[in-house]
Design a protein around this motif. Sequence first.
Motif, PDB file in Angstrom:
ATOM      1  N   THR A 150      49.852  45.170   6.730  1.00 42.18           N
ATOM      2  CA  THR A 150      49.533  45.164   8.167  1.00 42.18           C
ATOM      3  C   THR A 150      50.228  44.014   8.876  1.00 42.18           C
ATOM      4  O   THR A 150      50.844  44.192   9.934  1.00 42.18           O
ATOM      5  N   ASP A 151      50.131  42.831   8.302  1.00 41.22           N
ATOM      6  CA  ASP A 151      50.725  41.634   8.905  1.00 41.22           C
ATOM      7  C   ASP A 151      52.249  41.766   9.016  1.00 41.22           C
ATOM      8  O   ASP A 151      52.837  41.491  10.066  1.00 41.22           O
ATOM      9  N   ASN A 152      52.869  42.202   7.940  1.00 41.88           N
ATOM     10  CA  ASN A 152      54.335  42.320   7.936  1.00 41.88           C
ATOM     11  C   ASN A 152      54.824  43.450   8.843  1.00 41.88           C
ATOM     12  O   ASN A 152      55.862  43.327   9.504  1.00 41.88           O
ATOM     13  N   ALA A 153      54.081  44.552   8.882  1.00 39.46           N
ATOM     14  CA  ALA A 153      54.452  45.677   9.748  1.00 39.46           C
ATOM     15  C   ALA A 153      54.384  45.270  11.212  1.00 39.46           C
ATOM     16  O   ALA A 153      55.263  45.626  12.015  1.00 39.46           O
ATOM     17  N   GLN A 154      53.348  44.504  11.567  1.00 39.50           N
ATOM     18  CA  GLN A 154      53.217  44.051  12.949  1.00 39.50           C
ATOM     19  C   GLN A 154      54.368  43.119  13.327  1.00 39.50           C
ATOM     20  O   GLN A 154      54.936  43.220  14.415  1.00 39.50           O
ATOM     21  N   LYS A 155      54.728  42.212  12.441  1.00 36.60           N
ATOM     22  CA  LYS A 155      55.833  41.293  12.714  1.00 36.60           C
ATOM     23  C   LYS A 155      57.154  42.054  12.864  1.00 36.60           C
ATOM     24  O   LYS A 155      57.985  41.732  13.714  1.00 36.60           O
ATOM     25  N   LEU A 156      57.322  43.065  12.015  1.00 35.61           N
ATOM     26  CA  LEU A 156      58.585  43.793  11.995  1.00 35.61           C
ATOM     27  C   LEU A 156      58.700  44.801  13.127  1.00 35.61           C
ATOM     28  O   LEU A 156      59.747  44.901  13.781  1.00 35.61           O
ATOM     29  N   LEU A 157      57.637  45.538  13.386  1.00 40.24           N
ATOM     30  CA  LEU A 157      57.676  46.628  14.364  1.00 40.24           C
ATOM     31  C   LEU A 157      57.175  46.224  15.745  1.00 40.24           C
ATOM     32  O   LEU A 157      57.400  46.939  16.717  1.00 40.24           O
ATOM     33  N   GLY A 158      56.465  45.093  15.818  1.00 41.47           N
ATOM     34  CA  GLY A 158      55.949  44.664  17.109  1.00 41.47           C
ATOM     35  C   GLY A 158      54.602  45.262  17.439  1.00 41.47           C
ATOM     36  O   GLY A 158      53.942  44.849  18.391  1.00 41.47           O
ATOM     37  N   VAL A 159      54.183  46.274  16.671  1.00 45.30           N
ATOM     38  CA  VAL A 159      52.870  46.908  16.837  1.00 45.30           C
ATOM     39  C   VAL A 159      52.289  47.149  15.447  1.00 45.30           C
ATOM     40  O   VAL A 159      53.011  47.147  14.448  1.00 45.30           O
ATOM     41  N   VAL A 160      50.977  47.364  15.385  1.00 41.63           N
ATOM     42  CA  VAL A 160      50.342  47.700  14.105  1.00 41.63           C
ATOM     43  C   VAL A 160      50.322  49.222  13.984  1.00 41.63           C
ATOM     44  O   VAL A 160      49.621  49.902  14.738  1.00 41.63           O
TER      45      VAL A 160
ATOM     46  N   LYS B 272      43.767  42.953   0.028  1.00 42.97           N
ATOM     47  CA  LYS B 272      44.845  41.974   0.179  1.00 42.97           C
ATOM     48  C   LYS B 272      46.173  42.668   0.471  1.00 42.97           C
ATOM     49  O   LYS B 272      46.949  42.223   1.320  1.00 42.97           O
ATOM     50  N   VAL B 273      46.412  43.768  -0.248  1.00 42.12           N
ATOM     51  CA  VAL B 273      47.664  44.510  -0.024  1.00 42.12           C
ATOM     52  C   VAL B 273      47.669  45.101   1.384  1.00 42.12           C
ATOM     53  O   VAL B 273      48.683  45.052   2.095  1.00 42.12           O
ATOM     54  N   LYS B 274      46.541  45.657   1.808  1.00 44.24           N
ATOM     55  CA  LYS B 274      46.441  46.219   3.159  1.00 44.24           C
ATOM     56  C   LYS B 274      46.741  45.147   4.211  1.00 44.24           C
ATOM     57  O   LYS B 274      47.485  45.379   5.171  1.00 44.24           O
ATOM     58  N   ALA B 275      46.137  43.978   4.026  1.00 45.70           N
ATOM     59  CA  ALA B 275      46.350  42.881   4.985  1.00 45.70           C
ATOM     60  C   ALA B 275      47.808  42.439   4.988  1.00 45.70           C
ATOM     61  O   ALA B 275      48.393  42.161   6.054  1.00 45.70           O
ATOM     62  N   PHE B 276      48.420  42.378   3.798  1.00 46.41           N
ATOM     63  CA  PHE B 276      49.825  41.977   3.674  1.00 46.41           C
ATOM     64  C   PHE B 276      50.738  42.970   4.401  1.00 46.41           C
ATOM     65  O   PHE B 276      51.624  42.573   5.169  1.00 46.41           O
TER      66      PHE B 276
ATOM     67  N   ILE C 139      50.151  53.553   1.890  1.00 49.26           N
ATOM     68  CA  ILE C 139      50.130  52.695   0.689  1.00 49.26           C
ATOM     69  C   ILE C 139      49.662  53.571  -0.465  1.00 49.26           C
ATOM     70  O   ILE C 139      48.501  53.999  -0.522  1.00 49.26           O
ATOM     71  N   ASN C 140      50.566  53.877  -1.388  1.00 55.61           N
ATOM     72  CA  ASN C 140      50.273  54.794  -2.500  1.00 55.61           C
ATOM     73  C   ASN C 140      49.886  54.015  -3.768  1.00 55.61           C
ATOM     74  O   ASN C 140      50.090  52.801  -3.857  1.00 55.61           O
ATOM     75  N   LYS C 141      49.344  54.758  -4.716  1.00 58.04           N
ATOM     76  CA  LYS C 141      48.976  54.240  -6.053  1.00 58.04           C
ATOM     77  C   LYS C 141      47.766  53.296  -6.000  1.00 58.04           C
ATOM     78  O   LYS C 141      47.693  52.294  -6.716  1.00 58.04           O
TER      79      LYS C 141
ATOM     80  N   SER D 105      54.282  51.329  -2.281  1.00 56.55           N
ATOM     81  CA  SER D 105      53.347  51.399  -3.416  1.00 56.55           C
ATOM     82  C   SER D 105      52.544  50.113  -3.547  1.00 56.55           C
ATOM     83  O   SER D 105      53.007  49.034  -3.156  1.00 56.55           O
ATOM     84  N   LEU D 106      51.344  50.262  -4.094  1.00 56.19           N
ATOM     85  CA  LEU D 106      50.438  49.125  -4.221  1.00 56.19           C
ATOM     86  C   LEU D 106      51.040  48.027  -5.096  1.00 56.19           C
ATOM     87  O   LEU D 106      50.829  46.835  -4.853  1.00 56.19           O
ATOM     88  N   ASP D 107      51.794  48.429  -6.122  1.00 52.87           N
ATOM     89  CA  ASP D 107      52.341  47.439  -7.041  1.00 52.87           C
ATOM     90  C   ASP D 107      53.595  46.756  -6.495  1.00 52.87           C
ATOM     91  O   ASP D 107      53.972  45.680  -6.958  1.00 52.87           O
ATOM     92  N   ARG D 108      54.267  47.368  -5.501  1.00 52.92           N
ATOM     93  CA  ARG D 108      55.464  46.757  -4.892  1.00 52.92           C
ATOM     94  C   ARG D 108      55.421  46.978  -3.376  1.00 52.92           C
ATOM     95  O   ARG D 108      56.237  47.691  -2.812  1.00 52.92           O
ATOM     96  N   PRO D 109      54.471  46.382  -2.678  1.00 56.19           N
ATOM     97  CA  PRO D 109      54.324  46.648  -1.239  1.00 56.19           C
ATOM     98  C   PRO D 109      55.360  45.892  -0.400  1.00 56.19           C
ATOM     99  O   PRO D 109      55.648  44.724  -0.654  1.00 56.19           O
ATOM    100  N   PHE D 110      55.924  46.600   0.552  1.00 54.40           N
ATOM    101  CA  PHE D 110      56.803  45.991   1.555  1.00 54.40           C
ATOM    102  C   PHE D 110      57.909  45.151   0.906  1.00 54.40           C
ATOM    103  O   PHE D 110      58.048  43.953   1.165  1.00 54.40           O
TER     104      PHE D 110
END
Length: 573
Positions: free
Chosen positions: A198-208, A192-196, A178-180, A151-156
């Motif tokens: 995206t960055d964390n997903a790439q670090k965690l999963l190894g791909v975007v 900003k939320v999208k970038a946050f 990303i809901n809400k 959710s937008l208010d509590r992302p990742f």
Amino acid sequence: METPSQKRQSIVLGIKSLLIQEKKFLVSNRGEEKDLTLLDNQLIQLDDLFLVVVAGEFNSGKSAFINALLGDAVLDTGVTPTTADVTILRYGEEKQTSRTEKGQLVVNLPNRLLEDLSIVDTPGTNAILREHEELTTDFIPRSDLVLFVTSLDRPFTESERKFLESIRDWGKKIVIIINKTDIAENSQDLDKVKAFVTDNAQKLLGVVPKIFAISAREALRVKRESGKSPAQFSEVEDYIFHTLDTKNRFQLKLLNPLGISDNLTQKYMEINAAQRTLIQDDIQLISDIQQQISLFREDMVRSYNFRYADIDNSILEFEKRGLEFFDNTFRINRVMDLLNKERIKNEFNKNVVKNLSKDIDEKVSGSIEWLVEEDLKQWQIVTQKISQRASKHQDRILSDPNSQQINLERQKIISNINRQAQRVVEEYDQEVEASNIAEEAQMAVAASAAVEVGAIGLGTLITLLATTASADLTGILLAGLTATLGFFILPAKKKQTKNAFSENIASLREKLSKALMNEFAHQIDIQIENIQSTIQPYTRFIRAEDESISKAADTLKELSRNVESYRNKINDL
């Protein structure tokens, strides 16, 4: 030439065969029950519709997203954890609700979007009840596509991060929603939320991964009012129902069981490596003991040869005294002495035989005591090595049940052998052992000389044989011979007797050396055999486990190669 349809069918059958092979491997190698169940589910899933699993924290809007996707409020939504079950949405001519044997809720709906796929709603990754989270975690491996809603208010959040980490290794296709977005004050906040994310997903999963930003609540409202989806939500629908067309869905569906198989293969490769590490020290110990035993035999045989040289020297000294006796006795001036049979016999015993019996007994006894002491030392060495191994790693924490079982069996066998070896050392009676070996040696010498031993000792027996080897000295009587003839007869008789004596002593030495050497070697072999028999259960167990671990490693490598081969075939479709 195969048609595309035939190729797809061939690949499906091949993957099923691969899953069955892996299941057989797990059964024969004490695989975990949950992994067997996972493979069974994959075999079933291959014949089922494309499975989309929707996951995320509670209150992230999972149920609302599914409602928007289907265009109807089929699932309850709210600010509290409303989804307490794994809910499977499937196509049906009419709405109907039922439960599976595992307690999963199945809802059949007359919705055309469900004709080609099934959708699963799961409890939140931060569910209050732990069993809800476990239901979600266990169901994820069955999915063909994971739609992860944040959710937008509590992302990742941290729970979302941990959840994605837990499913990352399954090799799933993951799409992040990303809901809400309707609560965003401006587009900059949304970016900003999208970038946050995206960055964390790439670090965690190894791909975007593919990332969409939507408002599920707004999408459902617009759909109900206009019959159409808003632009942002249309992108999600287009991806799920159009971009993932039949071919792409088929590829994803086949890659899913391969990801499961590969994950399990890697898991059991790690277990296999841990087992090999565990057993390697035991293999080295067995090798050390065998080498120690081999060196023990070589050293004992070599050392005995030196010790026997002392015994042989006593016989040679006896021979030397005998030859000197003949030279001093067979003289013309002692013709009358030669006629006295008893006198010659006494002189021979006094000057030639002397303390031969005692000398040989002492040297043979010394060799036997040495043999017994070395035997005891060898037992002590083996006992010490096994004791050290018994205490090593006994408190080691092993993560998998298979290695734990091997360790338990290994510890049990080592402990039993350790007790046996210690009991042998504690109960070792050196006097009894020496007495038994001396008796065996006496019998061996007697047998080689074909004589009755009775109650005489080994030294007396050898003295008797050596004395007999001097020939019938007292039988050389010169009665009836003139002194003149004596000048010619005595030298010839002396030479004849000395030659016969030397030949008989040489024969005695050869027989004695062979008999004692064979007997000592036999006793050494008995000692080694006793040690080998004691450690045999341990050796047999370790060798069997090592062979089993090696075969398992080969099978796992083959499974891994097959997974990669089918991946290439799927990508070439």
